[in-house]
Design a protein around this motif. Sequence first.
Motif, PDB file in Angstrom:
ATOM      1  N   UNK A  90      18.617 -20.474   5.304  1.00 20.50           N
ATOM      2  CA  UNK A  90      19.231 -19.162   5.562  1.00 20.50           C
ATOM      3  C   UNK A  90      19.331 -18.349   4.283  1.00 20.50           C
ATOM      4  N   UNK A  91      19.678 -18.998   3.182  1.00 21.88           N
ATOM      5  CA  UNK A  91      19.811 -18.282   1.904  1.00 21.88           C
ATOM      6  C   UNK A  91      18.454 -17.795   1.397  1.00 21.88           C
ATOM      7  N   UNK A  92      17.447 -18.601   1.626  1.00 22.36           N
ATOM      8  CA  UNK A  92      16.113 -18.171   1.174  1.00 22.36           C
ATOM      9  C   UNK A  92      15.558 -17.054   2.062  1.00 22.36           C
ATOM     10  N   UNK A  93      16.024 -16.962   3.277  1.00 21.18           N
ATOM     11  CA  UNK A  93      15.555 -15.915   4.190  1.00 21.18           C
ATOM     12  C   UNK A  93      16.420 -14.658   4.129  1.00 21.18           C
ATOM     13  N   UNK A  94      17.463 -14.682   3.325  1.00 23.53           N
ATOM     14  CA  UNK A  94      18.333 -13.508   3.205  1.00 23.53           C
ATOM     15  C   UNK A  94      17.511 -12.328   2.708  1.00 23.53           C
ATOM     16  N   UNK A  95      17.571 -11.242   3.423  1.00 27.14           N
ATOM     17  CA  UNK A  95      16.826 -10.050   3.035  1.00 27.14           C
ATOM     18  C   UNK A  95      15.381 -10.068   3.485  1.00 27.14           C
ATOM     19  N   UNK A  96      14.939 -11.151   4.115  1.00 27.50           N
ATOM     20  CA  UNK A  96      13.548 -11.208   4.590  1.00 27.50           C
ATOM     21  C   UNK A  96      13.388 -10.223   5.740  1.00 27.50           C
ATOM     22  N   UNK A  97      12.172  -9.746   5.916  1.00 29.68           N
ATOM     23  CA  UNK A  97      11.934  -8.800   7.001  1.00 29.68           C
ATOM     24  C   UNK A  97      11.978  -9.509   8.347  1.00 29.68           C
ATOM     25  N   UNK A  98      12.378  -8.742   9.335  1.00 36.63           N
ATOM     26  CA  UNK A  98      12.490  -9.255  10.697  1.00 36.63           C
ATOM     27  C   UNK A  98      11.141  -9.807  11.150  1.00 36.63           C
ATOM     28  N   UNK A 100       9.424 -12.238   9.821  1.00 33.20           N
ATOM     29  CA  UNK A 100       8.603 -12.851   8.773  1.00 33.20           C
ATOM     30  C   UNK A 100       8.670 -14.372   8.877  1.00 33.20           C
ATOM     31  N   UNK A 101       7.793 -15.041   8.131  1.00 30.35           N
ATOM     32  CA  UNK A 101       7.744 -16.510   8.155  1.00 30.35           C
ATOM     33  C   UNK A 101       9.083 -17.113   7.742  1.00 30.35           C
ATOM     34  N   UNK A 102       9.664 -16.647   6.644  1.00 26.86           N
ATOM     35  CA  UNK A 102      10.954 -17.173   6.168  1.00 26.86           C
ATOM     36  C   UNK A 102      12.079 -16.898   7.157  1.00 26.86           C
ATOM     37  N   UNK A 103      12.062 -15.718   7.747  1.00 30.38           N
ATOM     38  CA  UNK A 103      13.067 -15.339   8.742  1.00 30.38           C
ATOM     39  C   UNK A 103      12.971 -16.243   9.966  1.00 30.38           C
ATOM     40  N   UNK A 104      11.742 -16.463  10.447  1.00 30.06           N
ATOM     41  CA  UNK A 104      11.526 -17.309  11.635  1.00 30.06           C
ATOM     42  C   UNK A 104      11.907 -18.759  11.340  1.00 30.06           C
ATOM     43  N   UNK A 105      11.525 -19.246  10.168  1.00 28.17           N
ATOM     44  CA  UNK A 105      11.856 -20.633   9.817  1.00 28.17           C
ATOM     45  C   UNK A 105      13.380 -20.819   9.733  1.00 28.17           C
ATOM     46  N   UNK A 106      14.084 -19.860   9.177  1.00 30.54           N
ATOM     47  CA  UNK A 106      15.547 -19.941   9.096  1.00 30.54           C
ATOM     48  C   UNK A 106      16.166 -19.960  10.494  1.00 30.54           C
ATOM     49  N   UNK A 107      15.629 -19.168  11.388  1.00 28.02           N
ATOM     50  CA  UNK A 107      16.138 -19.166  12.763  1.00 28.02           C
ATOM     51  C   UNK A 107      15.898 -20.499  13.455  1.00 28.02           C
ATOM     52  N   UNK A 108      14.755 -21.095  13.206  1.00 31.34           N
ATOM     53  CA  UNK A 108      14.481 -22.422  13.782  1.00 31.34           C
ATOM     54  C   UNK A 108      15.476 -23.441  13.235  1.00 31.34           C
ATOM     55  N   UNK A 109      15.725 -23.392  11.947  1.00 34.10           N
ATOM     56  CA  UNK A 109      16.677 -24.326  11.328  1.00 34.10           C
ATOM     57  C   UNK A 109      18.089 -24.125  11.898  1.00 34.10           C
ATOM     58  N   UNK A 110      18.481 -22.878  12.082  1.00 35.29           N
ATOM     59  CA  UNK A 110      19.820 -22.614  12.629  1.00 35.29           C
ATOM     60  C   UNK A 110      19.906 -23.016  14.103  1.00 35.29           C
ATOM     61  N   UNK A 165      27.912 -21.251  11.796  1.00 31.81           N
ATOM     62  CA  UNK A 165      26.676 -20.698  12.358  1.00 31.81           C
ATOM     63  C   UNK A 165      26.667 -19.173  12.277  1.00 31.81           C
ATOM     64  N   UNK A 166      27.781 -18.552  12.608  1.00 35.31           N
ATOM     65  CA  UNK A 166      27.862 -17.087  12.557  1.00 35.31           C
ATOM     66  C   UNK A 166      27.622 -16.579  11.138  1.00 35.31           C
ATOM     67  N   UNK A 167      28.189 -17.275  10.157  1.00 35.87           N
ATOM     68  CA  UNK A 167      27.988 -16.868   8.754  1.00 35.87           C
ATOM     69  C   UNK A 167      26.520 -17.004   8.355  1.00 35.87           C
ATOM     70  N   UNK A 168      25.896 -18.100   8.772  1.00 36.24           N
ATOM     71  CA  UNK A 168      24.494 -18.309   8.408  1.00 36.24           C
ATOM     72  C   UNK A 168      23.580 -17.304   9.101  1.00 36.24           C
ATOM     73  N   UNK A 169      23.854 -17.006  10.354  1.00 35.13           N
ATOM     74  CA  UNK A 169      23.052 -15.984  11.048  1.00 35.13           C
ATOM     75  C   UNK A 169      23.249 -14.617  10.400  1.00 35.13           C
ATOM     76  N   UNK A 170      24.467 -14.341   9.948  1.00 33.01           N
ATOM     77  CA  UNK A 170      24.727 -13.078   9.251  1.00 33.01           C
ATOM     78  C   UNK A 170      23.961 -13.032   7.927  1.00 33.01           C
ATOM     79  N   UNK A 171      23.798 -14.173   7.298  1.00 30.14           N
ATOM     80  CA  UNK A 171      23.079 -14.227   6.013  1.00 30.14           C
ATOM     81  C   UNK A 171      21.633 -13.801   6.189  1.00 30.14           C
ATOM     82  N   UNK A 172      20.983 -14.298   7.250  1.00 26.71           N
ATOM     83  CA  UNK A 172      19.575 -13.956   7.436  1.00 26.71           C
ATOM     84  C   UNK A 172      19.406 -12.678   8.239  1.00 26.71           C
ATOM     85  N   UNK A 173      20.439 -12.262   8.908  1.00 21.33           N
ATOM     86  CA  UNK A 173      20.350 -11.083   9.753  1.00 21.33           C
ATOM     87  C   UNK A 173      19.631 -11.396  11.041  1.00 21.33           C
ATOM     88  N   UNK A 174      20.297 -11.225  12.082  1.00 25.34           N
ATOM     89  CA  UNK A 174      19.709 -11.548  13.397  1.00 25.34           C
ATOM     90  C   UNK A 174      18.582 -10.628  13.624  1.00 25.34           C
TER      91      UNK A 174
END
Length: 174
Positions: A90-98, A100-110, A165-174
Amino acid sequence: MQIRPKLHATACISLALALTACSTPNGNFPSLSKRPYESADPLAIPEATPETQTTSMPDRLIGVTQSLLARNRTGQSQFAAALPASRTSAQSAAGATFGSEGWAQAHVMLSRLDASRADSVAALGEIDHLIAVERDKGADKGLLALLGAVQTEIADTVAGQKDVLAQLFATIGR
């Protein structure tokens, strides 16, 4: 105001007949004298007996509640084990574009992190159901309080997991 003569005459006749019926001595009318229960002492209101309250978990529920608490601990352990990788993702995907690979991977992890808490969520549902069943059976306040303590412990775990979970989703941005 003028009353119609025919209506007035009918009302007078009906009233006269009704009054004469009351004055007949030959009739099977109820007595107006006091009944025996009206002269007796008033009924005493029984003193309320104190409600017996359960102070320890009944044997029939000890195993069930211990099993639910163990299931909750399992869910929390699985959640805690999956949390570091999910947090890093989630931290590595923070600020990633909707999308994107990092954004999608963070969502899978969450999503995996969310699934890891299934035992805790299921235990909460089961204790809620158990309390409802016991309440329907007429359980006393003491037993409901004991079951409520188990429910609170599990609910606190589930709420904590949900907050993370809510904090982590907020970090990457839903």
